[in-house]
Design a protein around this motif. Structure first.
Motif, PDB file in Angstrom:
ATOM      1  N   ARG A 119      31.725 -57.281  32.063  1.00 33.45           N
ATOM      2  CA  ARG A 119      31.514 -58.712  31.825  1.00 33.45           C
ATOM      3  C   ARG A 119      32.646 -59.288  30.991  1.00 33.45           C
ATOM      4  N   GLU A 120      33.040 -58.541  29.947  1.00 33.06           N
ATOM      5  CA  GLU A 120      34.121 -59.008  29.078  1.00 33.06           C
ATOM      6  C   GLU A 120      35.440 -59.100  29.843  1.00 33.06           C
ATOM      7  N   LYS A 121      35.697 -58.141  30.727  1.00 29.87           N
ATOM      8  CA  LYS A 121      36.930 -58.182  31.523  1.00 29.87           C
ATOM      9  C   LYS A 121      36.941 -59.386  32.451  1.00 29.87           C
ATOM     10  N   LEU A 122      35.798 -59.671  33.083  1.00 28.57           N
ATOM     11  CA  LEU A 122      35.717 -60.798  34.006  1.00 28.57           C
ATOM     12  C   LEU A 122      35.912 -62.135  33.294  1.00 28.57           C
ATOM     13  N   LYS A 123      35.323 -62.254  32.136  1.00 34.18           N
ATOM     14  CA  LYS A 123      35.412 -63.519  31.404  1.00 34.18           C
ATOM     15  C   LYS A 123      36.627 -63.549  30.497  1.00 34.18           C
ATOM     16  N   ASN A 124      37.287 -62.391  30.343  1.00 34.54           N
ATOM     17  CA  ASN A 124      38.498 -62.259  29.542  1.00 34.54           C
ATOM     18  C   ASN A 124      38.269 -62.655  28.081  1.00 34.54           C
ATOM     19  N   LYS A 125      37.076 -62.401  27.598  1.00 35.65           N
ATOM     20  CA  LYS A 125      36.786 -62.686  26.197  1.00 35.65           C
ATOM     21  C   LYS A 125      35.547 -61.912  25.757  1.00 35.65           C
ATOM     22  N   ASN A 126      35.376 -61.790  24.483  1.00 32.47           N
ATOM     23  CA  ASN A 126      34.202 -61.144  23.917  1.00 32.47           C
ATOM     24  C   ASN A 126      33.237 -62.247  23.489  1.00 32.47           C
ATOM     25  N   GLU A 127      31.996 -62.176  23.933  1.00 30.20           N
ATOM     26  CA  GLU A 127      31.023 -63.223  23.611  1.00 30.20           C
ATOM     27  C   GLU A 127      30.201 -62.878  22.373  1.00 30.20           C
ATOM     28  N   ASN A 128      30.812 -62.246  21.418  1.00 28.22           N
ATOM     29  CA  ASN A 128      30.162 -61.951  20.138  1.00 28.22           C
ATOM     30  C   ASN A 128      28.839 -61.218  20.301  1.00 28.22           C
ATOM     31  N   ASN A 129      28.931 -59.929  20.550  1.00 19.25           N
ATOM     32  CA  ASN A 129      27.717 -59.112  20.634  1.00 19.25           C
ATOM     33  C   ASN A 129      26.948 -59.234  19.322  1.00 19.25           C
ATOM     34  N   LEU A 130      25.639 -59.345  19.414  1.00 24.03           N
ATOM     35  CA  LEU A 130      24.824 -59.532  18.223  1.00 24.03           C
ATOM     36  C   LEU A 130      24.624 -58.231  17.453  1.00 24.03           C
ATOM     37  N   PHE A 131      24.787 -57.085  18.133  1.00 28.27           N
ATOM     38  CA  PHE A 131      24.765 -55.791  17.455  1.00 28.27           C
ATOM     39  C   PHE A 131      25.634 -54.840  18.252  1.00 28.27           C
ATOM     40  N   LYS A 132      26.149 -53.816  17.574  1.00 27.40           N
ATOM     41  CA  LYS A 132      27.177 -52.959  18.176  1.00 27.40           C
ATOM     42  C   LYS A 132      26.643 -52.057  19.284  1.00 27.40           C
ATOM     43  N   LYS A 133      25.583 -51.320  19.014  1.00 34.56           N
ATOM     44  CA  LYS A 133      25.042 -50.378  19.996  1.00 34.56           C
ATOM     45  C   LYS A 133      23.823 -50.966  20.703  1.00 34.56           C
ATOM     46  N   PRO A 134      23.650 -50.633  21.994  1.00 33.36           N
ATOM     47  CA  PRO A 134      22.450 -51.103  22.701  1.00 33.36           C
ATOM     48  C   PRO A 134      21.175 -50.475  22.124  1.00 33.36           C
ATOM     49  N   ILE A 135      20.068 -51.184  22.242  1.00 36.50           N
ATOM     50  CA  ILE A 135      18.758 -50.642  21.892  1.00 36.50           C
ATOM     51  C   ILE A 135      18.340 -49.720  23.037  1.00 36.50           C
ATOM     52  N   TYR A 136      17.727 -48.598  22.706  1.00 40.35           N
ATOM     53  CA  TYR A 136      17.270 -47.664  23.734  1.00 40.35           C
ATOM     54  C   TYR A 136      15.831 -47.277  23.447  1.00 40.35           C
ATOM     55  N   ILE A 137      14.989 -47.390  24.472  1.00 37.72           N
ATOM     56  CA  ILE A 137      13.564 -47.047  24.360  1.00 37.72           C
ATOM     57  C   ILE A 137      13.206 -46.163  25.547  1.00 37.72           C
ATOM     58  N   GLU A 138      12.442 -45.104  25.281  1.00 38.73           N
ATOM     59  CA  GLU A 138      11.953 -44.274  26.384  1.00 38.73           C
ATOM     60  C   GLU A 138      10.540 -43.833  26.079  1.00 38.73           C
ATOM     61  N   GLY A 139       9.800 -43.563  27.161  1.00 39.50           N
ATOM     62  CA  GLY A 139       8.429 -43.119  26.992  1.00 39.50           C
ATOM     63  C   GLY A 139       7.907 -42.490  28.268  1.00 39.50           C
ATOM     64  N   SER A 140       6.792 -41.786  28.137  1.00 35.55           N
ATOM     65  CA  SER A 140       6.191 -41.110  29.279  1.00 35.55           C
ATOM     66  C   SER A 140       4.675 -41.168  29.149  1.00 35.55           C
ATOM     67  N   LYS A 141       3.996 -41.461  30.257  1.00 36.61           N
ATOM     68  CA  LYS A 141       2.542 -41.478  30.275  1.00 36.61           C
ATOM     69  C   LYS A 141       2.081 -41.184  31.697  1.00 36.61           C
ATOM     70  N   ASN A 142       1.129 -40.285  31.846  1.00 34.85           N
ATOM     71  CA  ASN A 142       0.586 -39.915  33.159  1.00 34.85           C
ATOM     72  C   ASN A 142       1.684 -39.570  34.167  1.00 34.85           C
ATOM     73  N   ASN A 143       2.626 -38.733  33.741  1.00 33.47           N
ATOM     74  CA  ASN A 143       3.753 -38.301  34.584  1.00 33.47           C
ATOM     75  C   ASN A 143       4.660 -39.433  35.044  1.00 33.47           C
ATOM     76  N   THR A 144       4.617 -40.561  34.352  1.00 41.20           N
ATOM     77  CA  THR A 144       5.527 -41.662  34.641  1.00 41.20           C
ATOM     78  C   THR A 144       6.462 -41.828  33.450  1.00 41.20           C
ATOM     79  N   GLU A 145       7.749 -41.739  33.720  1.00 41.07           N
ATOM     80  CA  GLU A 145       8.742 -41.883  32.664  1.00 41.07           C
ATOM     81  C   GLU A 145       9.383 -43.259  32.747  1.00 41.07           C
ATOM     82  N   VAL A 146       9.648 -43.850  31.591  1.00 47.86           N
ATOM     83  CA  VAL A 146      10.281 -45.165  31.521  1.00 47.86           C
ATOM     84  C   VAL A 146      11.419 -45.099  30.518  1.00 47.86           C
ATOM     85  N   GLN A 147      12.556 -45.685  30.901  1.00 52.63           N
ATOM     86  CA  GLN A 147      13.697 -45.820  29.999  1.00 52.63           C
ATOM     87  C   GLN A 147      14.125 -47.280  30.014  1.00 52.63           C
TER      88      GLN A 147
END
Length: 170
Positions: A119-147
């Motif tokens: 996205r930054e390459k296409l727009k040729n600029k940085n749109e001021n990320n609000l935080f450095k690293k992405p948030i990551y969440i994962e979980g599993s229930k009844n043999n179903t995994e979600v990330q």
């Protein structure tokens, strides 16, 4: 969904499978969807994985040329969605062979970072990320995994990439 290679086989002039599993290397070859011989052990293996080579049927398809860029994009995406798996793309159809390997130990976190870089390459600029690293969440229930991985910036556009069983959902 368990039908992928079966469909590719049915639509191929020839298909070869090498399977590394349980310390052995297996091989089977198909011609026009039919096995030429039963699967057989052809050696030893220290790892696991599957290698598939196929030639699309000229009887079924009007063109059998592939777009390397399209395949590259999809296989990179699959490597992001299946963290730690290595996917190799080898195009042997041209005089100058092309080969790429994709492996992302960070999975969808790296996918979000990759999309942000694109996205930054296409727009040729940085749109001021609000935080450095992405948030990551994962979980599993009844043999179903979600990330889930999320990242915000100060821009006004929204990009959402939902997948189910590695298939993009509009």
């Amino acid at each position: 969904h368990g039908v992928g290679v079966s469909v590719v086989n049915a639509l191929s002039e020839k298909l070869e499978l090498f399977i590394d599993r349980d310390g052995k290397r297996y091989f089977i070859k198909f011609k026009n969807g039919e096995a030429e011989d039963p699967i057989k052990v052809v050696g030893k293996s220290k790892g696991t994985g599957t290698q598939i080579k196929f030639l699309p049927s000229k009887k079924i398809f009007s063109t059998t040329k592939f777009n390397f860029t399209t395949i590259q994009k999809r296989l990179r995406e699959l490597a992001f969605l299946n963290k730690g798996i290595k996917i190799s793309l080898n195009d042997l159809s041209q005089k100058k062979n092309k080969s790429l390997d994709f492996k992302f130990d960070g999975g969808i976190i790296e996918f979000v970072e990759f999309l942000d870089e694109q996205r930054e390459k296409l727009k040729n600029k940085n749109e001021n990320n609000l935080f450095k690293k992405p948030i990551y969440i994962e979980g599993s229930k009844n043999n179903t995994e979600v990330q889930c991985s999320l990242k915000w910036n100060a821009g006004y556009n929204e990009d959402v990439y939902p997948y189910t069983n590695n298939i993009y959902q509009k």
